[in-house]
Design a protein around this motif. Structure first.
Motif, PDB file in Angstrom:
ATOM      1  N   TYR A  92      -3.589   4.516   0.616  1.00 19.58           N
ATOM      2  CA  TYR A  92      -2.160   4.289   0.404  1.00 19.58           C
ATOM      3  C   TYR A  92      -1.871   3.122  -0.526  1.00 19.58           C
ATOM      4  O   TYR A  92      -0.707   2.726  -0.680  1.00 19.58           O
ATOM      5  N   ASP A  93      -2.908   2.592  -1.174  1.00 20.79           N
ATOM      6  CA  ASP A  93      -2.727   1.390  -1.992  1.00 20.79           C
ATOM      7  C   ASP A  93      -1.676   1.569  -3.080  1.00 20.79           C
ATOM      8  O   ASP A  93      -0.857   0.676  -3.322  1.00 20.79           O
ATOM      9  N   ARG A  94      -1.691   2.720  -3.766  1.00 18.71           N
ATOM     10  CA  ARG A  94      -0.770   2.906  -4.884  1.00 18.71           C
ATOM     11  C   ARG A  94       0.672   3.045  -4.414  1.00 18.71           C
ATOM     12  O   ARG A  94       1.609   2.711  -5.155  1.00 18.71           O
ATOM     13  N   LEU A  95       0.884   3.537  -3.194  1.00 15.49           N
ATOM     14  CA  LEU A  95       2.247   3.595  -2.675  1.00 15.49           C
ATOM     15  C   LEU A  95       2.806   2.182  -2.511  1.00 15.49           C
ATOM     16  O   LEU A  95       4.004   1.953  -2.689  1.00 15.49           O
ATOM     17  N   VAL A  96       1.924   1.240  -2.181  1.00 13.96           N
ATOM     18  CA  VAL A  96       2.345  -0.157  -2.018  1.00 13.96           C
ATOM     19  C   VAL A  96       2.526  -0.825  -3.372  1.00 13.96           C
ATOM     20  O   VAL A  96       3.580  -1.398  -3.672  1.00 13.96           O
ATOM     21  N   THR A  97       1.486  -0.748  -4.207  1.00 16.95           N
ATOM     22  CA  THR A  97       1.490  -1.520  -5.446  1.00 16.95           C
ATOM     23  C   THR A  97       2.384  -0.934  -6.534  1.00 16.95           C
ATOM     24  O   THR A  97       2.968  -1.671  -7.325  1.00 16.95           O
ATOM     25  N   GLN A  98       2.496   0.379  -6.588  1.00 16.57           N
ATOM     26  CA  GLN A  98       3.265   1.010  -7.659  1.00 16.57           C
ATOM     27  C   GLN A  98       4.698   1.347  -7.271  1.00 16.57           C
ATOM     28  O   GLN A  98       5.567   1.458  -8.129  1.00 16.57           O
ATOM     29  N   HIS A  99       4.936   1.516  -5.955  1.00 14.39           N
ATOM     30  CA  HIS A  99       6.259   1.974  -5.534  1.00 14.39           C
ATOM     31  C   HIS A  99       6.942   1.038  -4.546  1.00 14.39           C
ATOM     32  O   HIS A  99       8.065   1.315  -4.121  1.00 14.39           O
ATOM     33  N   GLY A 100       6.276  -0.055  -4.165  1.00 10.47           N
ATOM     34  CA  GLY A 100       6.899  -1.050  -3.303  1.00 10.47           C
ATOM     35  C   GLY A 100       7.170  -0.586  -1.893  1.00 10.47           C
ATOM     36  O   GLY A 100       8.056  -1.122  -1.209  1.00 10.47           O
TER      37      GLY A 100
END
Length: 422
Positions: A92-100
């Motif tokens: 889920y890293d990209r949901l955090v880093t790219q989409h806040g």
């Protein structure tokens, strides 16, 4: 078609004509809050699309206990030796880093619809303005006499994200020469309609190589199943004499599952196994039950929005919903999530609301390079989601066509997981 572009994929799932909605009363200066429970095909999609298309106007929180999500779809290809297990896992890293998006790895254990709060296992309480539930399924273990939570260690269902599919693979690869593998598929409705029969196909593919005298017996609880003619044709071509499907009109019903003796008793006979996979009846995940949005085993929804009929501040997606003619598949959940995300954004920010449209395709692999599919486009009727156009693979298709169908499914998996996890 062997490739699906990102643009084509999103066009399939998009909406068209616009309508208007009033903005709700939210405290001055405070962002409206959307909480999503469940990080699978429905939940991850909803979280991502609410966040990315609201341009930071909505505070989005995704609650998912697992730090890595393993897709149930395509787990059969792992069983068949065509994928490794790691390829099914997504973070889920990209949901955090790219989409806040705020991603919380915890269990949601309660919903207070009146107070509009979610309680987590850690004791934390999350307030929400809109809540999206996408908890998948739970098993009705008592739907099959003798089967239980304890029994699943010896006769795993492998029907939820996780490691049970690895147990099944080990059982298949360790099956004694000439041994018998028994599968009991679930009754309708269940997650991924063609799934058990693709699973049998992939098990047969491995056994054909390492244990060609082994047998597979399917003791079905249903008189028919999705793509039955296509599977029967494929089994005869690729695995002649290995797979036997026995319907309830022959065996008379499952009377008892005995995992100590590795047997399944029916009205017709008692079948002995060296390994078994037992898939019981299913119901909406527990948090949907606790939220009070279910009617029996599933959650009735408003077709045009995916809102729960019991609470218009809550949306229910994917397997947990009673989505009428749409099957319980990952593609369905992804499609429904985009409709729900659009409605959540419209209600919380006054953004454009598009006409809801839904789509689904279920691919199945009978043997390497022998893929078949079934699918449809849907619209939101007054009382239910309705099919408006459908298709299915045909018998006697060319080898090139079947290979193209398989390659299409691989492209879909790559596009789908990119769409879910950013």
């Amino acid at each position: 078609m062997s490739n699906l572009s990102r643009r084509t994929f999103n066009t399939l799932l998009g909406g068209a004509s616009m309508m208007s909605l009033a903005v709700p009363n939210i405290a001055f200066g405070a962002k409206p809050k959307a909480v999503i429970i469940g990080g699978g095909a429905g939940g991850a999609t909803a979280a991502r699309y609410i966040a990315k298309d609201s341009n930071g106007e909505i505070e989005v929180t995704l609650v998912e206990p697992n730090k890595r999500y393993y897709t149930c779809f395509f787990s059969n290809l792992y069983l068949g030796g065509l994928r490794d297990f790691a390829s099914l896992g997504h973070g889920y890293d990209r949901l955090v880093t790219q989409h806040g998006i705020n991603v919380i790895h915890d269990w949601a254990i309660g919903v207070d619809g009146a107070a509009k709060t979610v309680t987590l296992g850690s004791g934390v309480t999350l307030p929400y303005d809109r809540l999206v539930l996408s908890p998948g399924i739970d098993m009705k273990y008592d739907s099959l006499p003798g089967y239980s939570i304890a029994a699943q260690s010896r006769a795993p269902h492998g029907w939820k994200s996780g490691t049970q599919v690895q147990i099944i693979k080990a059982q298949v690869e360790g099956l004694r020469q000439g041994g018998t593998f028994i599968m009991v598929p679930p009754p309708d409705p269940f997650r991924c309609p063609p799934g058990p029969y693709e699973r049998v196909s992939m098990i047969a593919h491995i056994l054909k190589q390492i244990n060609p005298s082994a047998r597979i017996i399917i003791l079905d609880t249903k008189p028919k199943f999705s793509k039955q003619g296509l599977f029967a044709e494929g089994w005869e071509i690729h695995y002649p004499g290995m797979i036997e499907w026995i319907g309830p009109d022959i065996h008379g019903g499952i009377l008892n599952v005995n995992t100590d003796e590795m047997s399944v008793e029916t009205d017709f006979d008692t079948f002995k196994a060296d390994a078994m996979s037992i898939i019981p009846a299913q119901k909406a995940g527990a948090i949907a039950m606790r939220a009070g949005v279910t009617d029996g085993d599933w959650a009735p929804i408003v077709p045009a929005t995916m809102q729960a009929k019991a609470d218009d501040n809550i949306y229910v997606l994917g397997d947990a919903s009673a989505a009428s003619e749409m099957p319980k598949s990952g593609f369905s959940a992804n499609s429904q999530a985009k409709v729900a995300a659009n409605h959540v954004r419209a209600e919380l920010t006054g953004s454009r609301l598009f006409e809801p449209r839904f789509v689904n395709t279920c691919w199945s692999l009978i043997a390497p390079d022998d893929g078949v599919k079934v699918g449809a486009r849907y619209t939101a009727g007054t009382d239910k989601i309705e099919s408006v156009e459908s298709f299915i693979s045909q018998p006697d298709e060319s080898a090139d066509m079947r290979r193209a169908t398989y390659l299409e499914s691989e492209s879909w998996y790559a596009a789908m997981t990119d769409d879910l996890f950013g």
